[in-house]
Design an enzyme around this catalytic site. Structure first.
Site, PDB file in Angstrom:
ATOM      1  N   GLU A 166     -12.077   3.880  -1.460  1.00 33.79           N
ATOM      2  CA  GLU A 166     -11.200   4.774  -2.223  1.00 33.79           C
ATOM      3  C   GLU A 166     -10.951   4.251  -3.633  1.00 33.79           C
ATOM      4  O   GLU A 166     -10.974   5.029  -4.592  1.00 33.79           O
ATOM      5  CB  GLU A 166      -9.879   4.926  -1.458  1.00 33.79           C
ATOM      6  N   ASP A 187       0.861  -1.185   0.000  1.00 31.96           N
ATOM      7  CA  ASP A 187       0.000   0.000   0.000  1.00 31.96           C
ATOM      8  C   ASP A 187       0.894   1.232   0.000  1.00 31.96           C
ATOM      9  O   ASP A 187       1.853   1.314   0.776  1.00 31.96           O
ATOM     10  CB  ASP A 187      -0.920  -0.025   1.233  1.00 31.96           C
ATOM     11  N   ILE A 188       0.564   2.176  -0.865  1.00 33.66           N
ATOM     12  CA  ILE A 188       1.405   3.367  -1.028  1.00 33.66           C
ATOM     13  C   ILE A 188       1.341   4.276   0.209  1.00 33.66           C
ATOM     14  O   ILE A 188       2.253   5.077   0.441  1.00 33.66           O
ATOM     15  CB  ILE A 188       0.983   4.123  -2.316  1.00 33.66           C
ATOM     16  N   HIS A 209      -6.798  -5.670   2.437  1.00 36.95           N
ATOM     17  CA  HIS A 209      -5.610  -5.115   3.097  1.00 36.95           C
ATOM     18  C   HIS A 209      -5.044  -6.179   4.043  1.00 36.95           C
ATOM     19  O   HIS A 209      -5.797  -6.714   4.879  1.00 36.95           O
ATOM     20  CB  HIS A 209      -5.983  -3.899   3.964  1.00 36.95           C
ATOM     21  N   HIS A 213     -10.283  -5.479  -3.202  1.00 37.90           N
ATOM     22  CA  HIS A 213      -8.958  -5.741  -2.658  1.00 37.90           C
ATOM     23  C   HIS A 213      -9.056  -6.007  -1.167  1.00 37.90           C
ATOM     24  O   HIS A 213     -10.011  -5.592  -0.506  1.00 37.90           O
ATOM     25  CB  HIS A 213      -7.995  -4.565  -2.924  1.00 37.90           C
TER      26      HIS A 213
HETATM   27  P1  AMP Z   1      -9.795   1.486   0.178  1.00 40.68           P
HETATM   28  O1  AMP Z   1     -10.389   1.532  -1.214  1.00 40.68           O
HETATM   29  O2  AMP Z   1     -10.542   2.388   1.136  1.00 40.68           O
HETATM   30  O3  AMP Z   1      -9.652   0.080   0.687  1.00 40.68           O
HETATM   31  O4  AMP Z   1      -8.344   2.115   0.108  1.00 40.68           O
HETATM   32  C1  AMP Z   1      -7.514   1.934  -1.028  1.00 40.68           C
HETATM   33  C2  AMP Z   1      -6.079   1.777  -0.604  1.00 40.68           C
HETATM   34  O5  AMP Z   1      -5.306   1.746  -1.786  1.00 40.68           O
HETATM   35  C3  AMP Z   1      -5.540   2.908   0.277  1.00 40.68           C
HETATM   36  O6  AMP Z   1      -4.981   2.350   1.464  1.00 40.68           O
HETATM   37  C4  AMP Z   1      -4.475   3.566  -0.601  1.00 40.68           C
HETATM   38  O7  AMP Z   1      -3.353   4.014   0.131  1.00 40.68           O
HETATM   39  C5  AMP Z   1      -4.104   2.453  -1.557  1.00 40.68           C
HETATM   40  N1  AMP Z   1      -3.608   2.910  -2.849  1.00 40.68           N
HETATM   41  C6  AMP Z   1      -4.179   3.822  -3.674  1.00 40.68           C
HETATM   42  N2  AMP Z   1      -3.441   3.986  -4.785  1.00 40.68           N
HETATM   43  C7  AMP Z   1      -2.382   3.146  -4.664  1.00 40.68           C
HETATM   44  C8  AMP Z   1      -1.247   2.857  -5.472  1.00 40.68           C
HETATM   45  N3  AMP Z   1      -1.044   3.477  -6.653  1.00 40.68           N
HETATM   46  N4  AMP Z   1      -0.341   1.946  -5.027  1.00 40.68           N
HETATM   47  C9  AMP Z   1      -0.527   1.340  -3.836  1.00 40.68           C
HETATM   48  N5  AMP Z   1      -1.580   1.565  -3.028  1.00 40.68           N
HETATM   49  C10 AMP Z   1      -2.496   2.466  -3.426  1.00 40.68           C
END
Ligand code: AMP
Length: 134
Positions: free
Chosen positions: A88, A29-30, A95, A93
């Site tokens: 987001e 995760d970024i 975590h 996905h």
């Molecule tokens: P959520 O959709 O609420 O589960 O959150 C999406 C997750 O994806 C967040 O923790 C972001 O930090 C992560 N994220 C978004 N863009 C990227 C990326 N380009 N590379 C890695 N992680 C990402």
């Protein structure tokens, strides 16, 4: 328009990859809330996690289990926590969060600042565990 995760899967956007199968990809995760915070995603783009068909869900979770094993072996942690949020990025996905303290496994947990070089090192160490276990 493809999701940002589809663009990562297709190699258009870089990521710190930790593991890959024919159907799934895992990368850091970024904006991690713990060292080694990893996302596991199906390569098929489906928005909501519970809309995944049974076969994709099963292969994603078996993949997540194997990635969690690699995380547990190389990141100092109490447990590997699991969260599904999805507010987001509209691409299902999971975590995986190797935590030392329970409060780290929370949507409101503060993000860590980890330099790109260190993210690359963390990903390489998880990848080595993944490769050793495959
Ligand atoms: P959520 O959709 O609420 O589960 O959150 C999406 C997750 O994806 C967040 O923790 C972001 O930090 C992560 N994220 C978004 N863009 C990227 C990326 N380009 N590379 C890695 N992680 C990402």
């Amino acid at each position: 328009m493809p999701s940002i995760f589809t663009r990562i899967i297709q190699g258009e956007i870089p990521c710190h990859k930790v593991a890959e199968t024919e159907d799934c990809l895992a990368f850091l995760d970024i904006n991690p809330i713990a060292r080694g915070h990893t996302l596991v995603v199906p390569k098929q783009e489906i928005d909501a996690f519970f809309d995944l068909d049974d076969g994709t869900m099963a292969s994603l979770m078996i993949f997540a289990k194997r990635v969690a094993g690699a995380l547990d072996r190389c990141i100092k942690c109490k447990r590997v926590g699991v969260m599904v949020i999805g507010t987001e990025v509209p691409h299902a996905h999971v975590h995986l969060i190797p935590f030392l303290q329970e409060r780290q496994v929370s949507v409101t947990a503060p993000k860590l600042k980890i330099a790109p070089d260190e993210m690359a090192e963390i990903a390489a160490s998880i990848r080595a565990e993944w490769d050793a276990g495959s």
